[in-house]
Scaffold this active site. Structure first.
Site, mmCIF file in Angstrom:
data_model
loop_
_atom_site.group_PDB
_atom_site.id
_atom_site.type_symbol
_atom_site.label_atom_id
_atom_site.label_comp_id
_atom_site.label_asym_id
_atom_site.label_seq_id
_atom_site.Cartn_x
_atom_site.Cartn_y
_atom_site.Cartn_z
ATOM 1 N N SER A 80 62.418 14.729 90.453
ATOM 2 C CA SER A 80 60.963 14.667 90.758
ATOM 3 C C SER A 80 60.615 13.325 91.465
ATOM 4 O O SER A 80 61.131 12.736 92.299
ATOM 5 C CB SER A 80 60.029 14.862 89.548
ATOM 6 O OG SER A 80 58.816 15.257 89.859
ATOM 7 N N ASP A 226 60.021 21.825 91.041
ATOM 8 C CA ASP A 226 60.152 20.371 90.422
ATOM 9 C C ASP A 226 61.347 20.593 89.654
ATOM 10 O O ASP A 226 61.530 21.478 88.653
ATOM 11 C CB ASP A 226 58.853 20.009 89.663
ATOM 12 C CG ASP A 226 59.030 18.816 88.940
ATOM 13 O OD1 ASP A 226 60.048 18.444 88.706
ATOM 14 O OD2 ASP A 226 57.953 18.070 89.304
#
Length: 760
Positions: A80, A226
């Site tokens: 991320s 993600d």
């Protein structure tokens, strides 16, 4: 006799062998002096950067300390925001360069799909003037369409693309300044996806794609989101890259206590945080005694508040300094560190020479546009500014979800591969506009509008537009915007509208009568647009109508009318925002001639001018604007042609449109401070506190005023300029700007406002 000879020979050979062995041993011993000892083996150091949204800016502070202490990094694994920071560092950017980017970036803009307003086509800028709801809806096959995610990621993608352009030719992440891996999650299977090759920008972007917020990234046949969902702390990934010692930076958000679990969204986030922390604990259990864990003291800092980036970087620095003694054991000497830095800098070599342009599969619909727009980039080194201008020119038309490019290699030749993805809610879409004003004393007005746009009805980009509005002004209108070619800027636009609007007759601040004027108009405009910043337009329009009295006694007779109007207008628009501008300018100069056909003996030639300039100093903004208009003929009484003043930011201490005249002028100076930054895209509302100073009036010509005074009637002149002020709280919402304000006039008049929509 033979035996003695053999014995002597053997003895001599043995002596010579022992002497040689002694010499060799002495030479070896001399070679092993302390000054000639080989350098001991340096452990291979891996850096693990967790996900954490805005909290991930702490990774930059850690990197700054590592560089300051001469600690090299031999491998990076990130998830991320950790993948973004790690990917930028792996591309060769220094920690201070990454810090400069992250702290100067307008995160609120970066997390929006729409290009900056100054990059939109002039057509889209004009649409923003009245249709301010920021969330368009698609319409296809009779169904209303919503975007796949709140944020498609176009602007963030182009920001990352620009930063990593010097290494865009590298497709094996082991060949970067530091070997790198990004972790994403396969949306179909839930498996962790380790990305170690291909396009660096899309790898970082995929790892950052929080589901429901960012649209997923399609990469090599997989739909990626993600990486924090599958592996927020990729310790095993860094170990698999051959790292001997790991430096692990964990910025994951803590679990909330019971008293804060007060809503369904918060509880849902807590459930996700529990899963992420469980995965992180499993990874932390794999650490060896020599590994180093750094946990910046971020408390309950929000993962979505990118206004805290600078502070979070400082927290990361402090946490790294807390591990100084253990990190110092991994430090290099000055010369070795210098060589390490030089190797990193060499990785960011100049951009490659572009030999060809290709359009990726699935984007063939835009092949002609893309190839014609980018073909002049071939035969020269890749210029990021030139690419950005061309991306903006096409994306700014508003018909695409994403427009992206990447550098590809084919037979030792580099080229640009372009991809364009159709708007997921287009090409036809709906926009909405709202306007509401309440004086908090029982008087209110409203308008609600809807626009339906059918785009790309012609190859050069024609549009057919329908507008519907109800309220104080009701209308049904249509126009067909027809560019004559994709690049010439010339256009023709036939249009028609039926409109009903209220006009008030006032005596001082008191309304004595109200009209409802009904008109039907049709005409055609011709013009030329200059890039996305200016336009010159002319046209002719016929208007027919009649007025009816709704309240009071009419000061002038009711009548039907028919007029023919001609106009010539020049427009300039490089303003960054129409709600709360921070930078840029906007101007318009127009001449309009109204010629009577039936119902009135009056004609009018009017010239109007509007100008606005904004400049910001940090969170503070100053906006200067002025508007003026004059009627070349005298004795004008047609209420439809008189200029109005009064209302919020138009002499704020007076009722809306309480002054009317054939001439007017007003100047405004607004000062406001942004007191709420707003979150990424849609998570918060930017809020402003400010004041406005205004000076202006409407007036008659000297001859008309003299005649009015002879009858005992007061006459407004520009010589007795009125001075007003206002204080306001403004919110930049999805529905448009909202103001809570109070206006003051120098003569003691005061007005209160609850206002939604444009004000000037």
């Amino acid at each position: 006799m033979v035996r003695p000879r053999l014995g002597l020979f053997s003895f001599i050979f043995a002596v010579l062998w022992l002497a040689a062995a002694s010499i060799t041993t002495a030479e070896q011993a001399s070679d092993q002096t302390p000054d000639a000892q080989p350098a001991p083996h340096r452990p291979r150091i891996g850096l693990v950067l967790s996900g954490g949204g805005a909290r991930g800016a702490a990774h930059i502070g850690v990197l700054k300390v590592l560089e300051e202490m001469h600690v090299p990094i031999d491998a990076i694994a990130g998830t991320s925001m950790g993948a973004v920071v790690g990917g930028l560092y792996a591309s060769g950017l220094s920690p201070r360069e990454i810090e400069a980017v992250m702290t100067s970036l307008n995160w609120q803009d970066a997390f929006r799909d729409r290009p900056p307003r100054e990059d939109l086509t002039l057509r889209r800028k004009q649409e923003d003037q009245n249709f301010l709801v920021k969330f368009p809806l698609g319409l296809r096959g009779g169904k209303v369409l919503l975007p796949k995610g709140l944020i498609q990621g176009q602007r963030l993608n182009q920001t990352l693309r620009r930063l990593t352009l010097p290494v865009a030719h590298i497709t094996n992440f082991d060949d970067l300044a530091a070997p790198f891996r990004a972790v994403a999650t396969d949306l179909e299977t839930g498996d962790a996806v380790i990305i170690g090759s291909g396009d660096l920008t899309s790898a970082m972007r995929a790892s950052l794609s929080a589901p429901g917020v960012f649209a997923p990234v399609e990469r090599e046949g997989r739909l990626l989101v993600d990486g924090g969902i599958a592996d927020n702390l990729p310790i095993d990934v860094a170990r698999a890259m051959g790292a001997d010692v790991l430096i692990v930076v964990d910025v994951g958000a803590p679990l909330l206590p019971r008293e804060k679990l007060s809503s369904a969204p918060v509880i849902s986030n807590q459930m996700l945080a529990i899963l992420i922390q469980r995965s992180s604990r499993e990874q932390l259990a794999k650490l060896a005694p020599d590994d180093i864990v750094i946990r910046p003291a971020l408390g309950d800092a929000s993962s979505f508040d990118f206004g805290i980036v600078a502070r979070v970087i400082g927290v990361g620095e402090a946490a790294a300094r807390g591990a100084h003694d253990r990190l110092a054991a991994l430090a290099l000497g000055p010369q070795d560190m210098q060589r390490y830095v030089e190797r990193r800098e060499q990785a960011r070599r100049g951009p490659p020479r572009i030999e060809f342009v290709e359009v990726e599969s699935g984007s063939q619909h835009y092949s002609q546009k893309l190839e014609s727009l980018f073909k002049d980039l071939t035969g020269k080194p890749l210029d990021p500014d030139a690419v950005a201008r061309r991306v903006t020119a096409l994306y700014g038309q508003g018909t695409l979800d994403t427009l992206d490019y990447r550098v590809v290699e084919e037979n030792d030749r580099y080229g640009i591969s372009l991809s364009a993805r159709d708007n997921s809610i287009g090409p036809n879409y709906l926009r909405f506009g709202l306007n509401l004003q309440d004086d908090l004393q029982g008087s209110s007005t409203y308008n609600a509008a809807m626009r339906f746009v059918m785009s790309e009805i012609t190859q050069p980009g024609g549009e057919w537009v329908w507008d519907l509005q109800i309220g104080q002004t009701s209308l049904v209108a249509t126009e067909v915007f027809l560019p004559l070619s994709p690049s010439s800027g010339y256009f023709v636009m036939p249009h028609a509208a039926t409109v009903a609007r209220d006009f008030a007759a006032l005596s001082g601040q008191n309304e004595t009568a109200q009209y409802r004027v009904h008109t039907f108009a049709y005409g055609v405009d011709f013009g030329r647009q200059f890039g996305n910043w200016g336009e010159i337009r002319t046209g002719v329009q016929r208007e027919e109508g009649h007025s009816t009295l709704t309240i009071g006694t009419p000061p002038v007779p009711l009548q039907s009318f028919a007029t023919r109007a001609y106009f010539l207008r020049f427009s300039y628009d490089r303003l960054d925002d129409v709600n709360f501008p921070r930078n840029g300018q906007q101007a318009a100069l127009q001449w309009q001639a109204d010629r009577n056909v039936r119902g009135s003996d009056q004609t009018a030639d009017q010239i109007t001018f509007n100008y606005l300039a904004a400049h910001s100093f940090g969170r503070h903004t100053a906006v200067f604007s002025t508007s003026a208009g004059t009627t070349l003929e005298s004795g004008l009484t047609d209420v439809r042609l008189l200029f109005p003043l009064g209302g919020l930011f138009n002499l704020s201490g007076l009722k809306a449109n309480s002054l009317t005249g054939p001439h007017f002028g007003i100047a405004r100076l607004q000062l406001y401070r942004q007191i709420g930054r707003g979150g990424p895209g849609y998570f918060d509302v930017p809020t402003y506190l400010g004041m406005s100073l205004e000076a202006g009036n409407v007036w008659q010509t000297h001859r008309v005023c003299q005649a009015l005074r002879n009858t005992g009637t007061d006459c407004q002149t520009f010589g007795n300029t009125r001075r007003d002020a206002a204080v306001f709280l403004g919110l930049d919402t999805l529905l448009g700007p909202v103001y809570l304000a109070s206006g003051f006039d120098e003569h003691g008049d005061q007005e209160f406002y609850l206002f939604l929509g444009r004000t000037f």
